[in-house]
Design a protein around this motif. Structure first.
Motif, short mmCIF file in Angstrom:
data_model
loop_
_atom_site.label_atom_id
_atom_site.label_comp_id
_atom_site.label_asym_id
_atom_site.label_seq_id
_atom_site.Cartn_x
_atom_site.Cartn_y
_atom_site.Cartn_z
N GLN A 80 40.31 44.05 10.79
CA GLN A 80 41.47 43.32 11.33
C GLN A 80 42.41 42.95 10.53
O GLN A 80 43.03 42.09 10.48
CB GLN A 80 41.10 42.25 12.54
N SER A 81 42.88 43.93 9.43
CA SER A 81 43.46 43.48 8.37
C SER A 81 45.17 43.83 8.66
O SER A 81 45.73 43.42 7.83
CB SER A 81 43.09 44.38 6.82
N GLY A 82 45.33 44.40 9.86
CA GLY A 82 46.70 44.34 10.17
C GLY A 82 47.58 43.32 10.49
O GLY A 82 47.01 42.18 10.68
N ARG A 83 49.06 43.10 9.96
CA ARG A 83 49.75 42.05 10.06
C ARG A 83 50.87 42.39 10.85
O ARG A 83 51.32 43.56 10.95
CB ARG A 83 50.06 41.60 8.70
N PRO A 84 51.46 41.30 11.43
CA PRO A 84 52.81 41.79 12.14
C PRO A 84 54.02 41.95 11.20
O PRO A 84 54.12 41.18 10.14
CB PRO A 84 53.00 40.22 12.94
N LEU A 85 54.83 42.69 11.40
CA LEU A 85 55.90 42.98 10.53
C LEU A 85 57.13 42.64 11.28
O LEU A 85 57.16 43.33 12.57
CB LEU A 85 55.99 44.53 10.30
N ARG A 86 57.65 41.56 11.22
CA ARG A 86 58.78 40.82 12.03
C ARG A 86 59.87 40.28 11.14
O ARG A 86 59.58 39.70 10.05
CB ARG A 86 57.79 39.52 12.59
N ALA A 87 60.92 40.41 11.47
CA ALA A 87 62.18 39.96 10.91
C ALA A 87 62.15 38.38 10.84
O ALA A 87 61.92 37.77 11.80
CB ALA A 87 63.31 40.78 11.27
N ARG A 88 63.03 37.90 9.66
CA ARG A 88 63.39 36.53 9.81
C ARG A 88 64.40 35.99 10.62
O ARG A 88 65.50 36.84 10.46
CB ARG A 88 63.14 35.95 8.36
N GLY A 147 44.88 39.66 15.89
CA GLY A 147 44.78 40.69 14.90
C GLY A 147 44.74 42.02 15.48
O GLY A 147 44.65 42.50 16.47
N ALA A 148 44.97 43.15 14.40
CA ALA A 148 45.07 44.47 14.60
C ALA A 148 44.58 45.15 13.38
O ALA A 148 44.34 44.64 12.26
CB ALA A 148 46.35 44.96 15.01
N VAL A 149 44.05 46.29 13.66
CA VAL A 149 43.53 47.17 12.63
C VAL A 149 44.63 47.54 11.49
O VAL A 149 44.33 48.02 10.32
CB VAL A 149 42.64 48.33 13.19
N ILE A 150 45.91 47.82 12.13
CA ILE A 150 46.98 48.39 11.14
C ILE A 150 47.99 47.26 11.51
O ILE A 150 47.93 46.54 12.43
CB ILE A 150 47.35 49.67 11.75
N ASN A 151 49.21 47.52 10.45
CA ASN A 151 50.20 46.45 10.84
C ASN A 151 51.07 47.33 12.06
O ASN A 151 50.98 48.15 12.38
CB ASN A 151 51.04 46.62 9.66
N TYR A 152 51.78 46.00 12.74
CA TYR A 152 52.71 46.59 13.96
C TYR A 152 53.90 45.62 14.16
O TYR A 152 54.13 44.66 13.47
CB TYR A 152 51.87 46.14 15.00
N GLY A 153 54.94 46.30 14.71
CA GLY A 153 56.05 45.47 14.98
C GLY A 153 56.84 46.15 16.01
O GLY A 153 56.63 47.22 16.41
N ALA A 154 57.90 45.50 16.54
CA ALA A 154 58.66 46.05 17.53
C ALA A 154 60.34 45.44 17.59
O ALA A 154 60.57 44.62 16.75
CB ALA A 154 58.14 45.38 18.90
N GLY A 155 61.04 46.31 18.48
CA GLY A 155 62.33 46.02 18.59
C GLY A 155 62.41 45.29 19.75
O GLY A 155 61.87 45.50 20.66
N VAL A 156 63.71 44.70 20.07
CA VAL A 156 64.00 44.38 21.47
C VAL A 156 64.62 45.40 22.33
O VAL A 156 65.23 46.22 21.94
CB VAL A 156 65.14 43.02 21.46
N GLY A 157 64.13 45.52 23.56
CA GLY A 157 64.50 46.77 24.25
C GLY A 157 65.67 46.50 25.33
O GLY A 157 65.55 45.59 26.23
N HIS A 158 66.91 47.24 25.42
CA HIS A 158 67.75 47.04 26.04
C HIS A 158 67.28 47.50 27.46
O HIS A 158 67.71 46.97 28.55
CB HIS A 158 68.73 48.13 25.58
N LEU A 159 66.67 48.52 27.63
CA LEU A 159 66.10 48.90 28.85
C LEU A 159 65.33 48.03 29.49
O LEU A 159 65.62 47.68 30.95
CB LEU A 159 64.90 50.26 28.73
N ALA A 160 64.28 47.19 28.98
CA ALA A 160 63.65 46.12 29.68
C ALA A 160 64.54 45.07 30.01
O ALA A 160 64.48 44.43 31.07
CB ALA A 160 62.60 45.35 28.58
N ILE A 161 65.59 44.56 29.12
CA ILE A 161 66.32 43.58 29.50
C ILE A 161 67.31 44.06 30.52
O ILE A 161 67.65 43.02 31.51
CB ILE A 161 67.14 43.13 28.26
N ARG A 162 67.85 45.13 30.53
CA ARG A 162 68.83 45.47 31.68
C ARG A 162 67.95 45.59 33.00
O ARG A 162 68.49 45.35 34.11
CB ARG A 162 69.39 47.01 31.52
#
Length: 439
Positions: free
Chosen positions: A431-439, A89-104
């Motif tokens: 802790q009402s934040g939710r994951p923002l995640r694409a399907r 859980g988290a206090v706010i909603n959260y999400g991420a993209g996939v990172g070219h830098l980390a993968i490289r």
């Protein structure tokens, strides 16, 4: 105040569960009531560029009115693991993209520092490595990444064809590419942006240029004109800015082979955030050995004000916070726009500022993440992510020595219908934040 409809009027807002269920000119009665007299009720702020993706970061962001924060510039290599790490859980909603830098870095076995310093920075990918990079980006998108992060400034060895291939994968999944442009010198300067626009045009992927005022500096008006021209011809190109005239980055992001050749003025721009000491050529190696982030005084107030006021830009913090050391934008970005640039300088209207913080970032992500169509608005059926602030007093207070100092004038924040900030303080165990995640 609703940036989508333009509504700017006295209303009662009714919430049932996590949704807005009533917007009424007549008084409403509920099981619990917040007296918002004298306050503006706006959609919760959506930050597309927030690196402080942990409990400490989420708390300071909530106090600035943020209800959804995304890590879309850098992004993790393992998207599934990133979301799993926040499942408590988290206090706010959260999400991420996939990172070219980390993968490289992983593909090229260059993972000693946050910013690549070896092969992942300077070497072109082989065909086999590029194929592995493509596959891992696709896997991240399959695992629900909201977008693709691309920090080309930190990987100058990546050839334009590699960048095009990253855009090509993003296009397949309807994901926007959030790009930190290359760092080129004159006379090639504007090729930085032209590379991104061309890759978007050739592949159909949406382009989002991060912190335009920090990448373009005094040429920001010209770079905005390039983006405006691309949009006028049907290309999906957007951008963002943050309201500060100094940047922040790892002191080791400049390679050992590069910094010795820099002029003295380059070192004089650098400030050690813990003490405020300005660096010199003589002191730089000592601080570099310590590691950590450094403040970079590289811009002017005129450039920042122009970027904040321009109709193209969204507001995004580029927030950084490591063990209490960070940039004040992590805690003060949205309050600073409302206080400094709306109320004090009249650089833009309050409704325009709110649009840049709510509706525009929500729309940026909607194609990939349809759930964002319920955020950034105050309308029936919308998610009850709301911020209540006093337009007469809202102001940022964070500094480079105290980067987490919360703003004033933001007494309430609601995330998915739950009050997480009350009287300007975090509600403990909220802790009402939710994951923002694409399907």
């Amino acid at each position: 105040m609703d940036p989508e409809s333009g509504l700017d009027a006295r209303r009662d807002i009714g919430i049932d569960g996590d949704r807005i269920t009533a917007i009424s000119a007549a008084p409403l009665v509920g099981s619990a009531t917040i007296d918002a007299t004298g306050l503006v009720i706006a959609p919760g702020f959506i930050d597309l560029h927030q690196h402080a993706q942990n409990e400490a970061g989420y708390r300071v962001e909530a106090l600035d009115g943020t209800t959804s924060a995304f890590e879309l510039e850098e992004g993790p290599e393992d998207v599934a693991a990133w979301y799993s790490a926040r499942s408590a859980g988290a206090v706010i909603n959260y999400g991420a993209g996939v990172g070219h830098l980390a993968i490289r870095k992983a593909v090229m076995n260059d993972e000693l520092e946050e910013a690549p310093t070896g092969t992942a920075r300077d070497r072109a990918a082989t065909d086999a490595e590029l194929d592995a990079i493509r596959q891992r980006i696709a896997r991240g998108l399959q695992d629900g990444a909201v977008g693709v992060g691309l920090i080309v400034a930190w990987t100058p060895g990546a050839r334009p064809w590699e960048i095009l291939e990253v855009f090509r994968v993003a296009a397949v999944y309807h994901a926007s590419v959030h790009i930190h442009l290359r760092d080129l010198e004159e006379p090639q300067y504007f090729l930085e942006l032209e590379e991104a626009i061309a890759a978007g045009a050739a592949t159909g992927a949406a382009v989002h240029v991060v912190h335009v005022q920090s990448s373009a500096l005094e040429d920001t008006p010209r770079m905005l004109e390039l983006i405006r021209g691309a949009r006028a011809r049907g290309l999906d190109v957007t951008t963002e800015c943050y309201p500060y005239d100094a940047a922040m980055a790892s002191i080791r992001s400049t390679p050992d082979t590069v910094w010795p050749g820099k002029p003295d003025a380059w070192f004089a721009r650098l400030e050690w955030p813990a003490t405020g000491e300005r660096l010199t050529r003589a002191s730089y190696p000592r601080f570099r050995a310590l590691g950590g982030d450094v403040v970079i005084h590289n811009n002017t107030e005129a450039v920042v004000r122009g970027a904040v006021a321009d109709s193209l830009t969204m507001i995004a913090s580029d927030g950084i916070l490591h063990d209490g050391i960070g940039h004040p934008r992590v805690a003060g970005t949205f309050a600073r726009v409302l206080g400094r640039y709306v109320r004090e300088q009249h650089a833009l209207s309050l409704m325009d500022a709110l649009r840049k913080m709510t509706l525009l970032p929500a729309r940026r992500l909607e194609r990939r993440l349809p759930a964002m169509s319920r955020k950034g608005r105050i309308r029936l059926g919308a998610d009850a992510d709301l911020v209540l602030f006093d337009p007469l007093t809202v102001s940022d207070r964070a500094t480079y020595r105290q980067p987490t100092e919360p703003p004033v004038g933001i007494p309430y924040v609601l995330v998915n219908g739950i009050v997480v900030v009350r009287d300007g303080h975090i509600v403990e165990n909220a802790q009402s934040g939710r994951p923002l995640r694409a399907r």
